[in-house]
Design a protein around this motif. Structure first.
Motif, PDB file in Angstrom:
ATOM      1  N   ASN A  61      -6.624   7.665  -6.097  1.00 59.83           N
ATOM      2  CA  ASN A  61      -5.420   7.446  -5.295  1.00 59.83           C
ATOM      3  C   ASN A  61      -5.693   6.724  -3.982  1.00 59.83           C
ATOM      4  O   ASN A  61      -4.766   6.432  -3.236  1.00 59.83           O
ATOM      5  N   HIS A  62      -6.955   6.419  -3.719  1.00 57.06           N
ATOM      6  CA  HIS A  62      -7.295   5.731  -2.468  1.00 57.06           C
ATOM      7  C   HIS A  62      -7.085   4.228  -2.656  1.00 57.06           C
ATOM      8  O   HIS A  62      -7.897   3.531  -3.272  1.00 57.06           O
ATOM      9  N   GLU A  63      -5.988   3.730  -2.133  1.00 54.54           N
ATOM     10  CA  GLU A  63      -5.564   2.341  -2.341  1.00 54.54           C
ATOM     11  C   GLU A  63      -6.590   1.330  -1.853  1.00 54.54           C
ATOM     12  O   GLU A  63      -6.792   0.275  -2.476  1.00 54.54           O
ATOM     13  N   ASP A  64      -7.280   1.632  -0.783  1.00 55.83           N
ATOM     14  CA  ASP A  64      -8.235   0.693  -0.203  1.00 55.83           C
ATOM     15  C   ASP A  64      -9.324   0.295  -1.197  1.00 55.83           C
ATOM     16  O   ASP A  64      -9.736  -0.867  -1.246  1.00 55.83           O
ATOM     17  N   SER A  65      -9.773   1.241  -2.009  1.00 56.04           N
ATOM     18  CA  SER A  65     -10.817   0.928  -2.991  1.00 56.04           C
ATOM     19  C   SER A  65     -10.318  -0.058  -4.036  1.00 56.04           C
ATOM     20  O   SER A  65     -11.056  -0.955  -4.459  1.00 56.04           O
ATOM     21  N   TRP A  66      -9.074   0.091  -4.458  1.00 59.15           N
ATOM     22  CA  TRP A  66      -8.487  -0.841  -5.431  1.00 59.15           C
ATOM     23  C   TRP A  66      -8.372  -2.241  -4.818  1.00 59.15           C
ATOM     24  O   TRP A  66      -8.630  -3.245  -5.488  1.00 59.15           O
ATOM     25  N   ILE A  67      -7.975  -2.299  -3.563  1.00 61.97           N
ATOM     26  CA  ILE A  67      -7.859  -3.584  -2.868  1.00 61.97           C
ATOM     27  C   ILE A  67      -9.235  -4.240  -2.763  1.00 61.97           C
ATOM     28  O   ILE A  67      -9.382  -5.442  -2.999  1.00 61.97           O
ATOM     29  N   ASP A  68     -10.249  -3.442  -2.442  1.00 61.05           N
ATOM     30  CA  ASP A  68     -11.605  -3.977  -2.340  1.00 61.05           C
ATOM     31  C   ASP A  68     -12.078  -4.550  -3.677  1.00 61.05           C
ATOM     32  O   ASP A  68     -12.704  -5.613  -3.710  1.00 61.05           O
ATOM     33  N   VAL A  69     -11.785  -3.852  -4.790  1.00 62.47           N
ATOM     34  CA  VAL A  69     -12.186  -4.347  -6.109  1.00 62.47           C
ATOM     35  C   VAL A  69     -11.570  -5.721  -6.353  1.00 62.47           C
ATOM     36  O   VAL A  69     -12.253  -6.656  -6.800  1.00 62.47           O
ATOM     37  N   GLN A  70     -10.303  -5.848  -6.060  1.00 61.13           N
ATOM     38  CA  GLN A  70      -9.644  -7.130  -6.291  1.00 61.13           C
ATOM     39  C   GLN A  70     -10.218  -8.213  -5.371  1.00 61.13           C
ATOM     40  O   GLN A  70     -10.412  -9.354  -5.786  1.00 61.13           O
ATOM     41  N   GLY A  71     -10.520  -7.850  -4.144  1.00 60.82           N
ATOM     42  CA  GLY A  71     -11.125  -8.808  -3.214  1.00 60.82           C
ATOM     43  C   GLY A  71     -12.500  -9.258  -3.685  1.00 60.82           C
ATOM     44  O   GLY A  71     -12.817 -10.449  -3.664  1.00 60.82           O
ATOM     45  N   TYR A  72     -13.330  -8.312  -4.139  1.00 66.07           N
ATOM     46  CA  TYR A  72     -14.653  -8.670  -4.649  1.00 66.07           C
ATOM     47  C   TYR A  72     -14.541  -9.527  -5.902  1.00 66.07           C
ATOM     48  O   TYR A  72     -15.332 -10.461  -6.098  1.00 66.07           O
ATOM     49  N   ALA A  73     -13.571  -9.216  -6.760  1.00 66.07           N
ATOM     50  CA  ALA A  73     -13.364 -10.019  -7.972  1.00 66.07           C
ATOM     51  C   ALA A  73     -12.991 -11.452  -7.594  1.00 66.07           C
ATOM     52  O   ALA A  73     -13.478 -12.420  -8.206  1.00 66.07           O
ATOM     53  N   GLU A  74     -12.152 -11.590  -6.598  1.00 63.21           N
ATOM     54  CA  GLU A  74     -11.758 -12.929  -6.147  1.00 63.21           C
ATOM     55  C   GLU A  74     -12.970 -13.690  -5.600  1.00 63.21           C
ATOM     56  O   GLU A  74     -13.170 -14.864  -5.902  1.00 63.21           O
ATOM     57  N   HIS A  75     -13.794 -12.997  -4.804  1.00 61.91           N
ATOM     58  CA  HIS A  75     -14.996 -13.644  -4.277  1.00 61.91           C
ATOM     59  C   HIS A  75     -15.951 -14.035  -5.408  1.00 61.91           C
ATOM     60  O   HIS A  75     -16.547 -15.118  -5.374  1.00 61.91           O
ATOM     61  N   GLY A  76     -16.098 -13.158  -6.393  1.00 61.57           N
ATOM     62  CA  GLY A  76     -16.979 -13.461  -7.521  1.00 61.57           C
ATOM     63  C   GLY A  76     -16.521 -14.693  -8.265  1.00 61.57           C
ATOM     64  O   GLY A  76     -17.318 -15.586  -8.582  1.00 61.57           O
ATOM     65  N   LEU A  77     -15.231 -14.759  -8.535  1.00 63.28           N
ATOM     66  CA  LEU A  77     -14.685 -15.914  -9.237  1.00 63.28           C
ATOM     67  C   LEU A  77     -14.842 -17.179  -8.406  1.00 63.28           C
ATOM     68  O   LEU A  77     -15.291 -18.220  -8.910  1.00 63.28           O
ATOM     69  N   ASN A  78     -14.516 -17.094  -7.124  1.00 63.95           N
ATOM     70  CA  ASN A  78     -14.624 -18.266  -6.256  1.00 63.95           C
ATOM     71  C   ASN A  78     -16.048 -18.784  -6.174  1.00 63.95           C
ATOM     72  O   ASN A  78     -16.274 -19.993  -6.028  1.00 63.95           O
ATOM     73  N   SER A  79     -17.023 -17.883  -6.276  1.00 65.56           N
ATOM     74  CA  SER A  79     -18.426 -18.311  -6.190  1.00 65.56           C
ATOM     75  C   SER A  79     -18.839 -19.119  -7.424  1.00 65.56           C
ATOM     76  O   SER A  79     -19.836 -19.833  -7.377  1.00 65.56           O
ATOM     77  N   LEU A  80     -18.086 -19.007  -8.501  1.00 67.67           N
ATOM     78  CA  LEU A  80     -18.393 -19.744  -9.728  1.00 67.67           C
ATOM     79  C   LEU A  80     -17.670 -21.081  -9.824  1.00 67.67           C
ATOM     80  O   LEU A  80     -17.999 -21.898 -10.674  1.00 67.67           O
ATOM     81  N   LEU A  81     -16.696 -21.277  -8.961  1.00 68.69           N
ATOM     82  CA  LEU A  81     -15.894 -22.504  -9.011  1.00 68.69           C
ATOM     83  C   LEU A  81     -16.521 -23.625  -8.205  1.00 68.69           C
ATOM     84  O   LEU A  81     -17.259 -23.469  -7.317  1.00 68.69           O
TER      85      LEU A  81
END
Length: 87
Positions: A67-87
């Motif tokens: 239920n801790h929203e911040d952790s979900w936001i962090d996952v999405q942020g890290y996923a975005e960074h991971g994807l961007n690093s491949l582009l």
């Protein structure tokens, strides 16, 4: 509506972090070098692998408190960074 709020929070968070720490991909590459050395690997981790490791850590935290929203936001942020690093 929650998805829109979450996306807005992520955009704001990533912009704040960029202002504080600089380019995420560059930082993830530096982290990959250090982690590779700490793990005594003959190579550095790639930026997307660093993002994967951060996501894994967040998933452990989410399993403790989903239920801790911040952790979900962090996952999405890290996923975005991971994807961007491949582009």
């Amino acid at each position: 509506m929650v998805g829109v709020k979450m996306r807005d929070n992520i955009k704001k968070l990533l912009a704040e972090r960029q202002e504080i720490y600089g380019d995420a991909t560059a930082n993830f590459k530096k982290i990959g070098v250090i982690w590779g050395q700490l793990l005594d690997l003959p190579y550095s981790l790639d930026a997307h692998q660093v993002a994967q490791m951060f996501i894994a850590a967040k998933l452990v935290r989410i399993s403790a408190n989903p239920n801790h929203e911040d952790s979900w936001i962090d996952v999405q942020g890290y996923a975005e960074h991971g994807l961007n690093s491949l582009l």
